[in-house]
Design an enzyme around this catalytic site. Structure first.
Site, short mmCIF file in Angstrom:
data_model
loop_
_atom_site.label_atom_id
_atom_site.label_comp_id
_atom_site.label_asym_id
_atom_site.label_seq_id
_atom_site.Cartn_x
_atom_site.Cartn_y
_atom_site.Cartn_z
N ARG A 57 0.80 -1.23 0.00
CA ARG A 57 0.00 0.00 0.00
C ARG A 57 0.83 1.27 0.00
O ARG A 57 0.37 2.31 -0.44
CB ARG A 57 -0.92 -0.01 1.22
CG ARG A 57 -1.99 -1.10 1.17
CD ARG A 57 -2.72 -1.24 2.49
NE ARG A 57 -1.83 -1.74 3.54
CZ ARG A 57 -2.22 -1.98 4.79
NH1 ARG A 57 -3.48 -1.74 5.13
NH2 ARG A 57 -1.38 -2.45 5.69
N LYS A 168 1.81 -18.92 7.77
CA LYS A 168 1.01 -19.13 8.97
C LYS A 168 0.73 -17.77 9.62
O LYS A 168 1.47 -16.82 9.38
CB LYS A 168 1.74 -20.07 9.93
CG LYS A 168 2.95 -19.42 10.61
CD LYS A 168 3.46 -20.31 11.72
CE LYS A 168 4.59 -19.64 12.45
NZ LYS A 168 4.22 -18.46 13.25
N HIS A 198 8.27 -22.61 7.71
CA HIS A 198 9.69 -22.52 7.37
C HIS A 198 10.55 -23.52 8.14
O HIS A 198 11.66 -23.84 7.70
CB HIS A 198 10.22 -21.09 7.59
CG HIS A 198 10.35 -20.69 9.03
ND1 HIS A 198 9.32 -20.13 9.75
CD2 HIS A 198 11.40 -20.77 9.88
CE1 HIS A 198 9.73 -19.88 10.98
NE2 HIS A 198 10.98 -20.26 11.08
N LYS A 202 14.25 -26.27 6.97
CA LYS A 202 15.56 -26.37 7.61
C LYS A 202 16.18 -27.74 7.32
O LYS A 202 15.51 -28.76 7.35
CB LYS A 202 15.43 -26.14 9.12
CG LYS A 202 15.01 -24.71 9.47
CD LYS A 202 14.88 -24.53 10.96
CE LYS A 202 14.48 -23.10 11.29
NZ LYS A 202 15.53 -22.12 10.96
N GLU A 236 13.63 -19.19 22.77
CA GLU A 236 13.98 -17.92 22.12
C GLU A 236 14.41 -16.92 23.19
O GLU A 236 13.71 -16.77 24.20
CB GLU A 236 12.80 -17.36 21.33
CG GLU A 236 12.32 -18.26 20.21
CD GLU A 236 11.12 -17.69 19.47
OE1 GLU A 236 10.54 -18.42 18.66
OE2 GLU A 236 10.77 -16.52 19.71
N ASP A 255 1.25 -19.62 17.77
CA ASP A 255 2.38 -19.15 16.97
C ASP A 255 3.43 -20.23 16.74
O ASP A 255 4.07 -20.26 15.69
CB ASP A 255 3.02 -17.94 17.65
CG ASP A 255 4.03 -17.24 16.77
OD1 ASP A 255 3.78 -17.12 15.55
OD2 ASP A 255 5.09 -16.81 17.27
N HIS A 260 4.69 -25.40 14.10
CA HIS A 260 6.09 -25.83 14.03
C HIS A 260 6.34 -27.11 14.83
O HIS A 260 6.90 -28.09 14.32
CB HIS A 260 7.02 -24.73 14.55
CG HIS A 260 6.99 -23.48 13.75
ND1 HIS A 260 6.82 -23.47 12.39
CD2 HIS A 260 7.14 -22.18 14.11
CE1 HIS A 260 6.86 -22.21 11.95
NE2 HIS A 260 7.04 -21.43 12.98
N LYS A 356 9.50 -17.58 24.96
CA LYS A 356 10.26 -16.37 24.65
C LYS A 356 10.92 -15.83 25.91
O LYS A 356 10.49 -16.10 27.02
CB LYS A 356 9.36 -15.30 24.02
CG LYS A 356 8.87 -15.67 22.62
CD LYS A 356 8.07 -14.55 21.99
CE LYS A 356 7.66 -14.91 20.57
NZ LYS A 356 8.82 -15.01 19.65
#
Length: 507
Positions: A57, A168, A198, A202, A236, A255, A260, A356
């Site tokens: 945009r 996703k 993704h 790997k 993470e 998430d 995953h 996280k």
């Protein structure tokens, strides 16, 4: 052992096509997609008749967009320095199309532009559409692709093709996943849809099936007779950064775990496919998902980080992050235990965790084998040799590789036994840079190979498992925050294993 300097057969080159990235001014395009396209160009994988069009945009010229992508490649590619000759060969085939996702004119003008690209650059009418947008726009874009005849409904071997990559999340629960699929079914061809995870790109993840089915050493003991339990962990060190708006709608279960981690679990536990084909692999993965027993509420721990110190740096708690509700009940950590009800895995617990603001970034799978049943090394016969469990560690990131831990006698001692490790690392054994996940996945899509992409059946089966849990959570108010940033995990996650007489593997 010497490095392997000669690789096997190279992967095939991609045919001509034009790739349209919706949401081309976002982080994914800059951090992942264009570095992947640059590396594929450098390796000779992309056709000289490949063209990329960014659709977004914000007002921007072709030249501005090209310069931004050049900077992105410089900053985020695994290549040390940008090769000017490679960049110049790609640069003139990059374009920017400014339009709103909801306006008809943007799609009409895109169609005219793509037709001119076909004529000028020889892309043969082949089109790859990449949805790198927030999921709220998915259905609108899909409907517009159909409405403005940008997507082909009949695609044969001698005809141009059109394909759609979706990032996703594929819905936020079972109902929204079904609604997305209904939109796909009404507008485009399911066989042309590539749902990208993704993690499946790997190298170590792709190697799981090879490790299992190409080695008698492992496959012969890959069952409940020899395996005590399995741990799959995604740690993470980062927080949510500028993704507050997104993460508030998702949380860690949606998430990371629902997609995953479940894909890793499927590859680790599926039965051998009848042939190494996309359809047969997906068939076996779906069988596993449907055999997972309902997850009990007491077998799940959720957490949210408070302020703390990560790698020597003071960081805010989740509720103080940008675009986050100061009273948010969204989880940033999940641990759970599940069981697979089939002959191979009956009784084996699988412990999954993802979080996280933990001490460091690492993703791995730990297969913990049962201790030896022989009585030779009991405490009476061998007081100095308490045996450890044998372990197989599959490291997905960083330092991709595989390690095997087993018991061994210490030299110069009578009966002293200690665990030792054999360690394979991709970067030290193979004299090559491991490709980024998006390099492999983009090429596979252009080549029409769906093996490393998620099917609709897998998505729905996974949501069938987790939607009841999300419904339970909506009725219970957790006490957050319940772990300090920089700590290993919430206390409840340790108790989840300790009540079974087990513990999380240290890293």
């Amino acid at each position: 052992m010497e490095e392997i300097k000669e690789m096997g057969p190279t992967l095939p080159a991609c045919p001509p096509c034009v790739m349209v990235i919706f949401g081309a001014t976002g982080d994914l395009t800059a951090r992942k997609l264009f570095p992947a396209l640059y590396n594929l160009t450098k390796e000779g994988r992309l056709s000289e008749n490949f063209v990329c069009v960014g659709f977004a945009r914000r007002p921007k010229s072709h030249e501005q967009f090209r310069e931004e992508m050049r900077q992105a490649i410089q900053n985020f590619s695994h290549s040390s320095e940008i090769d000017i000759r490679v960049w110049e060969s790609l640069e003139h085939r990059i374009f920017y199309h400014q339009a709103n996702f909801s306006e008809a004119e943007g799609y009409s003008s895109l169609r005219s532009f793509l037709e001119s690209v076909d004529q000028k650059y020889g892309t043969k009418g082949n089109r790859l559409f990449y949805l790198s947008t927030p999921p709220d726009y998915f259905q609108e874009i899909i409907r517009n692709l159909n409405r403005h005849q940008l997507f082909y409904h009949e695609q044969g071997a001698q005809q141009p093709w059109s394909r759609l990559i979706i990032e996703k999340p594929f819905g936020v629960d079972l109902q929204t996943a079904q609604e997305l699929q209904q939109c796909i079914d009404a507008n485009i061809n399911e066989e042309s849809v590539y749902r990208i995870d993704h993690y499946l790109g790997k190298e170590t993840v792709q190697n799981i099936l090879t490790i299992r089915f190409a080695n008698t050493l492992f496959e012969s003991c890959w069952n409940s007779q020899y395996i005590d339990h399995v741990q799959i962990s995604v740690s993470e060190s980062i927080g949510i950064g500028s993704r507050g708006n997104f993460f508030e709608k998702s949380g860690m279960l949606r998430d990371m775990v629902q997609n995953h981690l479940m894909q890793l679990l499927c590859l680790l536990t599926m039965e051998p496919p009848s042939e190494f084909s996309s359809a047969e692999i997906k068939k076996e993965k779906i069988k596993i998902l449907k055999k997972i027993l309902p997850i009990r509420e007491e077998d799940v721990i959720r957490g949210q980080y408070g302020e703390g110190v990560v790698q020597g740096v003071s960081v805010s708690g989740y509720r103080e992050e940008e675009n986050v509700d100061p009273n948010s009940l969204v989880e940033t950590y999940v641990a759970l235990k599940l069981f697979i009800d089939n002959p191979r895995w009956k009784g084996v617990p699988f412990y999954l965790q993802a979080g996280k603001r933990l001490p460091k970034r690492t993703t791995d799978i730990a297969v913990i084998f049962k201790k030896s049943s022989y009585d030779l090394f009991n405490s009476e016969n061998c007081p100095l040799c308490p045996l450890e469990n044998d372990l197989l560690i599959i490291r997905i990131q960083p330092d991709e590789g595989v390690a095997l831990q087993f018991n061994c006698k210490v030299p110069g001692t009578n009966k002293l036994v200690r665990p030792v490790k054999m360690d394979f690392r991709y970067d030290s054994y193979f004299n090559t840079v491991t490709p980024e996940a998006y390099e492999r996945l983009l090429c596979d899509c252009i080549l029409g190979d769906r093996t490393l992409f998620t099917s609709n059946e897998e998505v729905l089966a996974s949501w069938e498992l987790f939607s009841p849990l999300l419904e339970q959570w909506s009725k219970i108010r957790p006490i957050f925050p319940n772990y300090i940033a920089g700590s290993l995990r919430p206390q409840g996650a340790d108790e989840l294993l300790s009540r079974d007489g087990r513990a999380w593997r240290s890293y």
